[in-house]
Design a protein around this motif. Sequence first.
Motif, PDB file in Angstrom:
ATOM      1  N   GLY A 398      44.953  50.664  27.246  1.00 13.86           N
ATOM      2  CA  GLY A 398      46.402  50.627  27.121  1.00 13.86           C
ATOM      3  C   GLY A 398      47.076  51.830  27.752  1.00 13.86           C
ATOM      4  O   GLY A 398      46.436  52.748  28.263  1.00 13.86           O
ATOM      5  N   TRP A 399      48.406  51.838  27.680  1.00 20.91           N
ATOM      6  CA  TRP A 399      49.187  52.895  28.332  1.00 20.91           C
ATOM      7  C   TRP A 399      49.493  54.067  27.417  1.00 20.91           C
ATOM      8  O   TRP A 399      49.865  55.150  27.899  1.00 20.91           O
ATOM      9  N   ASP A 400      49.383  53.878  26.104  1.00 18.62           N
ATOM     10  CA  ASP A 400      49.906  54.898  25.183  1.00 18.62           C
ATOM     11  C   ASP A 400      48.869  55.904  24.698  1.00 18.62           C
ATOM     12  O   ASP A 400      49.192  56.813  23.928  1.00 18.62           O
ATOM     13  N   GLY A 401      47.599  55.758  25.101  1.00 20.06           N
ATOM     14  CA  GLY A 401      46.587  56.729  24.700  1.00 20.06           C
ATOM     15  C   GLY A 401      46.145  56.604  23.252  1.00 20.06           C
ATOM     16  O   GLY A 401      45.472  57.509  22.734  1.00 20.06           O
ATOM     17  N   ASN A 402      46.502  55.526  22.582  1.00 20.04           N
ATOM     18  CA  ASN A 402      46.091  55.327  21.190  1.00 20.04           C
ATOM     19  C   ASN A 402      44.584  55.079  21.126  1.00 20.04           C
ATOM     20  O   ASN A 402      44.089  54.136  21.744  1.00 20.04           O
ATOM     21  N   PRO A 403      43.814  55.893  20.387  1.00 26.91           N
ATOM     22  CA  PRO A 403      42.355  55.707  20.344  1.00 26.91           C
ATOM     23  C   PRO A 403      41.939  54.401  19.695  1.00 26.91           C
ATOM     24  O   PRO A 403      40.787  53.977  19.834  1.00 26.91           O
ATOM     25  N   GLY A 404      42.856  53.747  18.990  1.00 25.48           N
ATOM     26  CA  GLY A 404      42.516  52.481  18.355  1.00 25.48           C
ATOM     27  C   GLY A 404      42.670  51.283  19.258  1.00 25.48           C
ATOM     28  O   GLY A 404      42.359  50.154  18.863  1.00 25.48           O
ATOM     29  N   ASN A 405      43.149  51.476  20.493  1.00 26.78           N
ATOM     30  CA  ASN A 405      43.358  50.344  21.393  1.00 26.78           C
ATOM     31  C   ASN A 405      42.034  49.694  21.784  1.00 26.78           C
ATOM     32  O   ASN A 405      41.891  48.474  21.754  1.00 26.78           O
ATOM     33  N   THR A 406      41.087  50.506  22.210  1.00 28.65           N
ATOM     34  CA  THR A 406      39.802  49.980  22.670  1.00 28.65           C
ATOM     35  C   THR A 406      38.660  50.654  21.944  1.00 28.65           C
ATOM     36  O   THR A 406      38.723  51.849  21.632  1.00 28.65           O
ATOM     37  N   SER A 407      37.603  49.887  21.695  1.00 26.54           N
ATOM     38  CA  SER A 407      36.412  50.443  21.044  1.00 26.54           C
ATOM     39  C   SER A 407      35.429  51.002  22.052  1.00 26.54           C
ATOM     40  O   SER A 407      34.438  51.635  21.669  1.00 26.54           O
ATOM     41  N   VAL A 408      35.675  50.777  23.356  1.00 26.10           N
ATOM     42  CA  VAL A 408      34.703  51.163  24.376  1.00 26.10           C
ATOM     43  C   VAL A 408      34.381  52.646  24.323  1.00 26.10           C
ATOM     44  O   VAL A 408      33.221  53.058  24.399  1.00 26.10           O
ATOM     45  N   ILE A 409      35.408  53.481  24.156  1.00 25.77           N
ATOM     46  CA  ILE A 409      35.204  54.926  24.237  1.00 25.77           C
ATOM     47  C   ILE A 409      34.435  55.460  23.028  1.00 25.77           C
ATOM     48  O   ILE A 409      33.437  56.174  23.177  1.00 25.77           O
ATOM     49  N   LEU A 410      34.896  55.129  21.816  1.00 23.71           N
ATOM     50  CA  LEU A 410      34.328  55.734  20.608  1.00 23.71           C
ATOM     51  C   LEU A 410      33.198  54.936  19.990  1.00 23.71           C
ATOM     52  O   LEU A 410      32.328  55.512  19.322  1.00 23.71           O
ATOM     53  N   ALA A 411      33.193  53.629  20.182  1.00 20.84           N
ATOM     54  CA  ALA A 411      32.216  52.800  19.474  1.00 20.84           C
ATOM     55  C   ALA A 411      31.402  51.883  20.374  1.00 20.84           C
ATOM     56  O   ALA A 411      30.381  51.339  19.930  1.00 20.84           O
ATOM     57  N   GLY A 412      31.818  51.694  21.614  1.00 19.62           N
ATOM     58  CA  GLY A 412      31.179  50.699  22.473  1.00 19.62           C
ATOM     59  C   GLY A 412      29.686  50.863  22.610  1.00 19.62           C
ATOM     60  O   GLY A 412      28.912  49.907  22.444  1.00 19.62           O
ATOM     61  N   GLU A 413      29.239  52.074  22.908  1.00 22.02           N
ATOM     62  CA  GLU A 413      27.802  52.294  23.103  1.00 22.02           C
ATOM     63  C   GLU A 413      27.026  52.103  21.806  1.00 22.02           C
ATOM     64  O   GLU A 413      25.900  51.587  21.814  1.00 22.02           O
ATOM     65  N   ASN A 414      27.626  52.493  20.675  1.00 22.78           N
ATOM     66  CA  ASN A 414      26.948  52.293  19.384  1.00 22.78           C
ATOM     67  C   ASN A 414      26.818  50.809  19.052  1.00 22.78           C
ATOM     68  O   ASN A 414      25.775  50.355  18.561  1.00 22.78           O
ATOM     69  N   ILE A 415      27.875  50.055  19.320  1.00 18.57           N
ATOM     70  CA  ILE A 415      27.829  48.612  19.063  1.00 18.57           C
ATOM     71  C   ILE A 415      26.740  47.963  19.905  1.00 18.57           C
ATOM     72  O   ILE A 415      25.911  47.184  19.401  1.00 18.57           O
ATOM     73  N   VAL A 416      26.726  48.276  21.182  1.00 13.01           N
ATOM     74  CA  VAL A 416      25.742  47.676  22.088  1.00 13.01           C
ATOM     75  C   VAL A 416      24.330  48.122  21.712  1.00 13.01           C
ATOM     76  O   VAL A 416      23.384  47.321  21.738  1.00 13.01           O
ATOM     77  N   ARG A 417      24.186  49.377  21.335  1.00 18.77           N
ATOM     78  CA  ARG A 417      22.853  49.879  20.948  1.00 18.77           C
ATOM     79  C   ARG A 417      22.326  49.120  19.734  1.00 18.77           C
ATOM     80  O   ARG A 417      21.142  48.744  19.682  1.00 18.77           O
ATOM     81  N   GLU A 418      23.187  48.894  18.737  1.00 11.29           N
ATOM     82  CA  GLU A 418      22.765  48.153  17.540  1.00 11.29           C
ATOM     83  C   GLU A 418      22.400  46.710  17.888  1.00 11.29           C
ATOM     84  O   GLU A 418      21.427  46.162  17.364  1.00 11.29           O
ATOM     85  N   LEU A 419      23.163  46.096  18.774  1.00 12.37           N
ATOM     86  CA  LEU A 419      22.877  44.711  19.155  1.00 12.37           C
ATOM     87  C   LEU A 419      21.580  44.610  19.952  1.00 12.37           C
ATOM     88  O   LEU A 419      20.773  43.698  19.733  1.00 12.37           O
ATOM     89  N   LEU A 420      21.374  45.545  20.864  1.00 10.95           N
ATOM     90  CA  LEU A 420      20.161  45.509  21.684  1.00 10.95           C
ATOM     91  C   LEU A 420      18.909  45.814  20.868  1.00 10.95           C
ATOM     92  O   LEU A 420      17.799  45.431  21.265  1.00 10.95           O
ATOM     93  N   ALA A 421      19.103  46.472  19.735  1.00  6.05           N
ATOM     94  CA  ALA A 421      17.948  46.791  18.885  1.00  6.05           C
ATOM     95  C   ALA A 421      17.410  45.567  18.169  1.00  6.05           C
ATOM     96  O   ALA A 421      16.267  45.582  17.678  1.00  6.05           O
ATOM     97  N   ASP A 422      18.200  44.505  18.075  1.00  7.88           N
ATOM     98  CA  ASP A 422      17.760  43.277  17.413  1.00  7.88           C
ATOM     99  C   ASP A 422      17.084  42.378  18.450  1.00  7.88           C
ATOM    100  O   ASP A 422      17.739  41.918  19.392  1.00  7.88           O
ATOM    101  N   PRO A 423      15.796  42.093  18.304  1.00  3.96           N
ATOM    102  CA  PRO A 423      15.081  41.306  19.327  1.00  3.96           C
ATOM    103  C   PRO A 423      15.541  39.857  19.419  1.00  3.96           C
ATOM    104  O   PRO A 423      15.206  39.171  20.387  1.00  3.96           O
ATOM    105  N   LYS A 424      16.310  39.395  18.440  1.00  2.00           N
ATOM    106  CA  LYS A 424      16.762  38.001  18.443  1.00  2.00           C
ATOM    107  C   LYS A 424      18.231  37.863  18.842  1.00  2.00           C
ATOM    108  O   LYS A 424      18.837  36.826  18.617  1.00  2.00           O
ATOM    109  N   VAL A 425      18.776  38.908  19.448  1.00  2.00           N
ATOM    110  CA  VAL A 425      20.164  38.876  19.900  1.00  2.00           C
ATOM    111  C   VAL A 425      20.218  38.723  21.411  1.00  2.00           C
ATOM    112  O   VAL A 425      19.462  39.358  22.152  1.00  2.00           O
ATOM    113  N   ARG A 426      21.086  37.865  21.849  1.00  2.00           N
ATOM    114  CA  ARG A 426      21.424  37.774  23.273  1.00  2.00           C
ATOM    115  C   ARG A 426      22.871  38.219  23.411  1.00  2.00           C
ATOM    116  O   ARG A 426      23.782  37.620  22.840  1.00  2.00           O
ATOM    117  N   LEU A 427      23.096  39.281  24.161  1.00  2.00           N
ATOM    118  CA  LEU A 427      24.421  39.877  24.272  1.00  2.00           C
ATOM    119  C   LEU A 427      25.138  39.400  25.529  1.00  2.00           C
ATOM    120  O   LEU A 427      24.582  39.415  26.629  1.00  2.00           O
TER     121      LEU A 427
END
Length: 695
Positions: A398-427
């Motif tokens: 977004g344009w306003d710099g609000n950290p709550g707009n997107t999860s990519v910066i603060l949480a994206g890698e953690n979300i993907v890491r948790e999903l990739l850790a599950d062998p029965k998940v297709r992301l």
Amino acid sequence: MPSAGFAPRRVVQLTALLAMVVFFTTQLVGAVLPNVPLFIAASACGLALDLFLQQKQPGLLSLLGKVRFDITVRQLFRDMLIMVGLLRIEGINPLHEQAPLTVGLLLFYVVHFACQAAAIMVRRTRQLPFVTRNIDASALRLSDAPPRFFSRQHGRRILRLAAPATAGLLLTAGTKNGVWGAVGLSIALLIGIAGTVHLATWLLPRKRVANEATALEWLDTWLAEYQPTVGMYFSGGTSSAYQANMWLSTLASLEGNPIIVLRERFMVQKIDATDIPIVCLPKVAHLMRIEHSTLKVLLHPANSGKTSQVLRIPSIKHAFINHGESDKLSSCNPYAKAYDEVWVAGPAARDRYQLADIGVEDKDVVEVGRPQLAPIRPYAGAPTGEYTTVLYAPTWEGWDGNPGNTSVILAGENIVRELLADPKVRLLYKPHPMTGSVDRRAGRANDRIKAMIAEANTQRGGSRPPADAAAELSRRAEELNQLTSTAFRRSADEIERMKLQGTPDDNRAAGVAAATAAWESAYWASLPDWEHQVVTGPRPAIFTCFNQADVLISDVSSVVSDYLTSEKPYAVANTSGLTEEEFRANFPTVRAATILTPEASEVPELLEAVREPEKDTLAPARAELKVHLLGPSDPPSLVRFDQAAQTLCREADERRARMATRLADEIPSQREARDAAEETEMEAGSSESEETATV
């Protein structure tokens, strides 16, 4: 957004600049000494470097042009040093050999500038005050474009025509025989003269496009014959076309004669395949011509700096339909009060506008649902295959710099890491197309997530679809491309594209829909069910990804609202800094979601609820929230949308009737004063629009 090649690109550019300085310096030294081998090598390498940069580093050459060291200046400097070298080399007679070569070189530049003048004149005659698509505009005497080498490629033209001339002059320097220089210059002159004469034929009547007055008269006639009723108005940047494209099928299904009105010329080719007539009117003075047409309603999927210009037309009713609804403040822009009505999906958006208190009256909010959501399939229970498909579709920063707009910066890698850790998940990872366009951190995080997914795929294995699956996808892609795009020559310009994109074939829209469905089926069939995917680009569309997914992870965005039509489980990342209670209270779309913290430790529990529906306690809340966000399913959304359009058309007709009565009652002096004031305002607006950039 920075890319991985950002630093190397700077290194390449600096190296090229240094090499250019070295070649000019050594050419000068070789000419003055004179040192013939050094002189020839430096001259040839300098020209070769410029030819290379034309292909590989056009941005660098553009920068040099800004400091008045453009291609013409560089080539002129190179040729001047060559003539100095020939004057200094012993054995070359200045009077009998160099003088004719100097005259020939001067003629070469005369021809070059004559060709450039002809190119400018041709380009000006081949630019109409509007651009059309899906309209038969053959009456405007549309013709094929001239060769781009002579008409538009100024830099490449002078370099490539200079190549034989330079080669001949350097051979003269090496052999001390002026014949070589004469031959090289003759070749360059013949090609240049022939190209200029050929280019000038586009100024003759048989190839000349209609002038502005004739073209505008034709446009008025076409509008009178077509009689548009409801249109979509759109203005935006190169990456914003998706905001309009999502409404094409809905607009095509409305009663009456739809039309699309654009403001930027490049946007004409950004609009997806459609049978709807498209008219691009860059200047506000020409835009005002639609006031005298039968157009009654304009729908606006986005706000832009040029929206205010069309809102000046009082005979047309305007409805803001937005390109998606979410709980973010951007979905309640105060600009919305400029429209006659604001069309929203359901009660949630109506409440949102009233709570925002931005001047939009409740009577002007109309609930029409989301007609585009019809292709989304409903929830069919727990996953039946070996893998649970998770769609992670974060929004942009977004344009306003609000950290709550997107999860990519603060949480994206953690979300993907948790999903990739599950062998029965297709992301399935589908980032927003504008990710990283404002905040570089988002772009870097997006790159790291893609790298994580690629690395995870190397750790997996399994059977892949047979070779004929890829062949089927290729065949379907070719079929779809033939239906959705027009093949243009490299030399094709705006006028030639208008000529090729005339009235579409009958039933093309149905063919495109069938071909799209076939391509989507072939696309998913060509991918192994165990492999994670990064999905970018316009195809496959987000709704197709919805149908593949068993669960969605996203941010507070319209993606969540749209996904809810399936009633499948979903999760929303909370990177706003609010507590979970505050987060749910502030954002109604997350009330039926699993809330993920930036650490994403809730992912295993989310997957368990997806795989074991008896543990899914949020199913009733999703069904209730769906109605609150999107409205009732009966009558269907498309029916409600069309009813809203026809109601607004009737209001436009009533207003026109009132205005006609009022004008008939005006005394002549009042009417003349009003017309003069409107003409002055239009002229001022036209000048302003030419200086205003698109927001």
